[in-house]
Structures are given as structure tokens and as C-alpha cells.
Write a protein that holds these residues in place. Sequence first.
Motif, PDB file in Angstrom:
ATOM      1  N   GLU A 191       0.835  -1.209   0.000  1.00  0.00           N
ATOM      2  CA  GLU A 191       0.000   0.000   0.000  1.00  0.00           C
ATOM      3  C   GLU A 191       0.871   1.262   0.000  1.00  0.00           C
ATOM      4  O   GLU A 191       0.682   2.164   0.823  1.00  0.00           O
ATOM      5  CB  GLU A 191      -0.936   0.009   1.217  1.00  0.00           C
ATOM      6  N   GLY A 194      -1.188   4.398  -0.123  1.00  0.00           N
ATOM      7  CA  GLY A 194      -2.438   4.309   0.632  1.00  0.00           C
ATOM      8  C   GLY A 194      -2.847   5.577   1.337  1.00  0.00           C
ATOM      9  O   GLY A 194      -4.037   5.861   1.468  1.00  0.00           O
ATOM     10  N   GLU A 198      -4.903  11.330  -4.824  1.00  0.00           N
ATOM     11  CA  GLU A 198      -4.754  10.729  -6.150  1.00  0.00           C
ATOM     12  C   GLU A 198      -3.660  11.401  -6.973  1.00  0.00           C
ATOM     13  O   GLU A 198      -2.921  10.735  -7.699  1.00  0.00           O
ATOM     14  CB  GLU A 198      -6.089  10.779  -6.907  1.00  0.00           C
ATOM     15  N   THR A 224      -2.314  -3.299  -3.255  1.00  0.00           N
ATOM     16  CA  THR A 224      -3.170  -2.116  -3.184  1.00  0.00           C
ATOM     17  C   THR A 224      -4.635  -2.511  -3.127  1.00  0.00           C
ATOM     18  O   THR A 224      -5.032  -3.565  -3.631  1.00  0.00           O
ATOM     19  CB  THR A 224      -2.925  -1.190  -4.392  1.00  0.00           C
ATOM     20  N   HIS A 225      -5.444  -1.646  -2.516  1.00  0.00           N
ATOM     21  CA  HIS A 225      -6.900  -1.783  -2.553  1.00  0.00           C
ATOM     22  C   HIS A 225      -7.495  -0.911  -3.654  1.00  0.00           C
ATOM     23  O   HIS A 225      -8.685  -0.985  -3.934  1.00  0.00           O
ATOM     24  CB  HIS A 225      -7.511  -1.347  -1.213  1.00  0.00           C
ATOM     25  N   SER A 226      -6.663  -0.067  -4.263  1.00  0.00           N
ATOM     26  CA  SER A 226      -7.163   0.981  -5.149  1.00  0.00           C
ATOM     27  C   SER A 226      -7.147   0.555  -6.614  1.00  0.00           C
ATOM     28  O   SER A 226      -6.088   0.255  -7.173  1.00  0.00           O
ATOM     29  CB  SER A 226      -6.310   2.249  -4.972  1.00  0.00           C
ATOM     30  N   PHE A 228      -7.716   2.642  -8.911  1.00  0.00           N
ATOM     31  CA  PHE A 228      -7.036   3.784  -9.532  1.00  0.00           C
ATOM     32  C   PHE A 228      -5.543   3.498  -9.673  1.00  0.00           C
ATOM     33  O   PHE A 228      -4.939   3.783 -10.707  1.00  0.00           O
ATOM     34  CB  PHE A 228      -7.268   5.034  -8.679  1.00  0.00           C
ATOM     35  N   GLU A 260     -13.435  -4.079 -11.409  1.00  0.00           N
ATOM     36  CA  GLU A 260     -13.937  -2.840 -10.823  1.00  0.00           C
ATOM     37  C   GLU A 260     -15.282  -3.075 -10.144  1.00  0.00           C
ATOM     38  O   GLU A 260     -15.551  -2.552  -9.066  1.00  0.00           O
ATOM     39  CB  GLU A 260     -14.072  -1.758 -11.900  1.00  0.00           C
ATOM     40  N   LYS A 263     -14.624  -4.980  -6.926  1.00  0.00           N
ATOM     41  CA  LYS A 263     -14.046  -4.097  -5.914  1.00  0.00           C
ATOM     42  C   LYS A 263     -15.107  -3.178  -5.327  1.00  0.00           C
ATOM     43  O   LYS A 263     -15.151  -2.952  -4.115  1.00  0.00           O
ATOM     44  CB  LYS A 263     -12.927  -3.252  -6.532  1.00  0.00           C
ATOM     45  N   LYS A 267     -16.403  -2.934  -1.423  1.00  0.00           N
ATOM     46  CA  LYS A 267     -16.479  -1.689  -0.659  1.00  0.00           C
ATOM     47  C   LYS A 267     -17.893  -1.471  -0.148  1.00  0.00           C
ATOM     48  O   LYS A 267     -18.111  -0.997   0.970  1.00  0.00           O
ATOM     49  CB  LYS A 267     -16.045  -0.512  -1.538  1.00  0.00           C
TER      50      LYS A 267
END
Length: 510
Positions: A191, A194, A198, A224-226, A228, A260, A263, A267
Motif C-alpha cells: 500500500e 495508501g 490521487e 493495493t486496494h485501489s 485507480f 472494478e 471491488k 467496498k
Amino acid sequence: MLETEKLVSKTITNNKMQKNEENILTLRDVHKKYNEGKANELHVLKGVSFQIPNSQIVAIMGPSGCGKTTLLNLIGGLDKKTKGTIKITGKTLAGLSEQELTNFRRDNIGFIFQLFNLFEDQNLLENVSLPLIIQGVPIRKARNRAEQLLAAFNLEDRKFEKPNKLSGGEKQAVAIARTLITQPCLILGDEPTGDLDENTATKIMQIFREIVDKNPSVSIIVVTHSMFIAKQCDRILRLENGVITNDFPTDQKDQLNKLEYTKALEKLQELAVKVNGQFSNNKRKAIISAKSLKKIYVQGQQKVTALDDVSLDVFEGEFLVIFGPSGAGKTTLLNLLAGLDTPDEGEILFKKENLINLSDRQKSKLRNKHFSFIFQNYGLLPHLTALENVAIPQMMKKSPELTKAEILKILEEIDIAEFQEHKPAYLSGGQRQRVGIGRALANQPSVLFGDEPTGDLDEETSEKVMGIIDQYHQKRNMTIVMATHNPKLAQKASRIVFLKDGKIVSSLQD
């Protein structure tokens, strides 16, 4: 802040790769168990296998607790596997002594953490040069190398400052410089972006990109959790329940779209855990209260149970989303709550008045006075202009409550005023839906219902439409009930109810 173009092409000149070794990292059937053989045994990784070639940035994604950090620790030699093979630059880590493993890790692997892990009592030059000094490199030589790296990150003039003087992005740049100073061939980031916004995270990813582009013997793994961040990598590995469930390059758009969605749903599940109990002891009044609803439709010789024993309170001022897959019963529940349909069993109270006992005329009067609707297909009258469509609710009242100027103000608020004289045929899908929203708002409803209001819109337009709806909820404390199967849009809600097979469930996995 960071100028990645200043990174010299020889940031890393790594000669540690074995000849003809195309893959920097190879994992075969890797398992990790904690408390093996005991009653509380935990099998975290269950046969993980993949390879990472030279010059690649790989994102490892997955829900919390799936084993991402454990996997990174095994690759980095910070923990020991239970079973399987891990090779880095062609060398098997199993069998190395602790000292040999430490030396190998120092020479080949770099770590970048979310929390930077800089020494606050040392300046930037001291922080970056420390790994070389630990290796026995003369201090002057180590400091010279550190200065070169700080210059590459546009931080040379601040080399004597302490980390507490830096922004988050600058701290992470220093941490990356410290990692690069030992010339690793494999960089592991847990992360690493994290805690960054952005814009700053993108600059960090640009640094990673330049590193692998200019140093073909280097690869980077980013946990990563993102999405993006993951989209800026070359490849995505998805880990679920200890196994790799997806492995694809980021130029595969269909796979990206599926991930996406997954994910966003994860969330949403996390959000639902936080908010499902939010109103249970709330002092707000229930504006709509449904109890033990059942609805059965007859299709030929077959009976289909659309809703089965559904009870739900809608509280004043909340943004409630009814979420679930197609066929879950969302539209049926929405229609019952709004008095557009009648349940076969159960009761629905609106401000303590039972809709079941009302005649069709009474329900119609109640809807016109208290409810408004936003539909997926817009529901505009084609022969009327945008202004006239928005004004319909007021035109139907004996004593209009809004003036033309007030209706025009609504058009301005939803950014459609310049198209007020246009008929629906000359408007885009997003513009038509904004007109539909304006018409709903012009009724000044107690409750705003939306049935897949962005279902026919592209992602960007959907975001704009949902932004308008959310803005009215925030500004006017409006009660909103929306049905959707889109997890991204559902994240706007203050409360989420999961509907599956006609029943309310605690999660869609139930």
C-alpha cells in the motif's frame, strides 16, 4: 513537487540477475499456515503460483484478510512458507540460513511501506544513505549516492531537513530513494500510496514506471486496494481466500470492468456493515414502515414469489439504497413502498397511514402530494420542452406552489437551464435524466423514489446524475429511496439494504 523526468536512466544498474533468467520471481504451489496442526490452524495461502518477468509493475489486489500482506512477506523473505517454491532471480530461498537470507534480501529486494518508515531524528541524506552504510559502504560514498537520488526526486536542496518538514508524497519519495540506493531487482510495495491523494499517488506511480522502463532488470509488486492505482500497473493479480482468482494485463478492458465491479461490491459490503445498524437506534422517525410484505406474481401456470416476508423502515432524511442483482425484487419493493402496487400480505404505513386501506384515488392523491419518481427511461413527454416537463407537477395542482422563476432556479441547479426550450428528442441521455430529476424535485416531495435512475447512462454521466441527487439529499435533508444493482452508485447512500431472492439479507453472500 516530484519531477520524475529528472530520474536518471541509471538509477539502478543491476547485475545480479542470473544469465538467461527471464523471470525475476517465480512461485509454485505456495502455502502458508499459521498454528499448523493445532485447533486454531489458519490456512492463509492455498497453492499460490505465478511468475513475474523483468520490467513489469504488478498489482496484487483482494479483500481485506485474503492474504496479500502474507504473500508479500513470503516473497520478501520476512516470513517462511509452509509448502511450495519461491525463486527470486532464479535462486530458491528455501535452505538459506538466516544470514544468507538477510544478505540475499539486502542485495536483491527493496521494500516500500505505506507509513514511509523514515527515521524522524535523521535528515533526508542520512535516511537515504543508511542502507549502504549498514552494508559497510564508506559514509562519503554512501552520501554521494544518496545526494544523486535526492536530486533525481528534486529534493537535493532539502537534504538536511528532517522528515517532519515534508508532505506525504515527499516522504514517500524519500522512502523510494532509500529503497533504490541498494539497487534491488525486485521492489515490494505494501500500500505505498495508501495515505496519499490521487494526484500525489499518480506521481509516485510515474516514478515506478520510469524505474522499470529505464531498468529492464527491475520489477515492482504493489499491494493495493485501489483500482485507480492498479490501472496504472501492467498486470493485476487478484487474491481471494488464499488463491489467485484472476491474473490479467491491464489492457484487457473487460477484465478490468469485472474487477472494478467486484471491488466496488466489496467496498459496498464494508459500507453496509458500518451503516446497516446506523438507524436501528436512531431517534429519527420512520416516514415509511413496511411489515411482513409478500408479493406473488402469476406467470402462466407458475407462481413467482417476488417478495417474501420483507420488513423495512425508511427514516426521515436518509438516503436509502435497495441493492441487489437483477430479479432480486428491488423494483417490486420500490413500487409497494410508493403505493404503485399492493402487497398480497403485510402492511405499509406512510406517516402512520396504512396504504393498504386506501382507495386507488386516495393513493393517487397521496403520491401526487408526497412522492416523486425518477425512472430509468426518464418518463418525459416528447411534445413538451424541458421547462414544461419540469413544470408538470405544478401544472397539475389547483394552486401551484412554485413560480416560473423558482422552476427556472431548479433547472439552473441541475445544470439544464440553457436547454429549457429543447424537447427531449434533442437532449442527450444525461440531459433527459436531469430533466426527470428536475420534474421530481419540482413536486417538493417528502420522499424521492428512484428505480435504476442511471441504468441507461455511461459511467461519467451516471456520476454527474448521482451527484445531483446526493447534493439535494445533503442540502435539503430529503428522504431518498433508490433501487440499483450498481455498487458504485450505492456507495452514495447513508444506508444500504441488500435484497436477494425476494428477501432482505445481511450481505449478498447470505
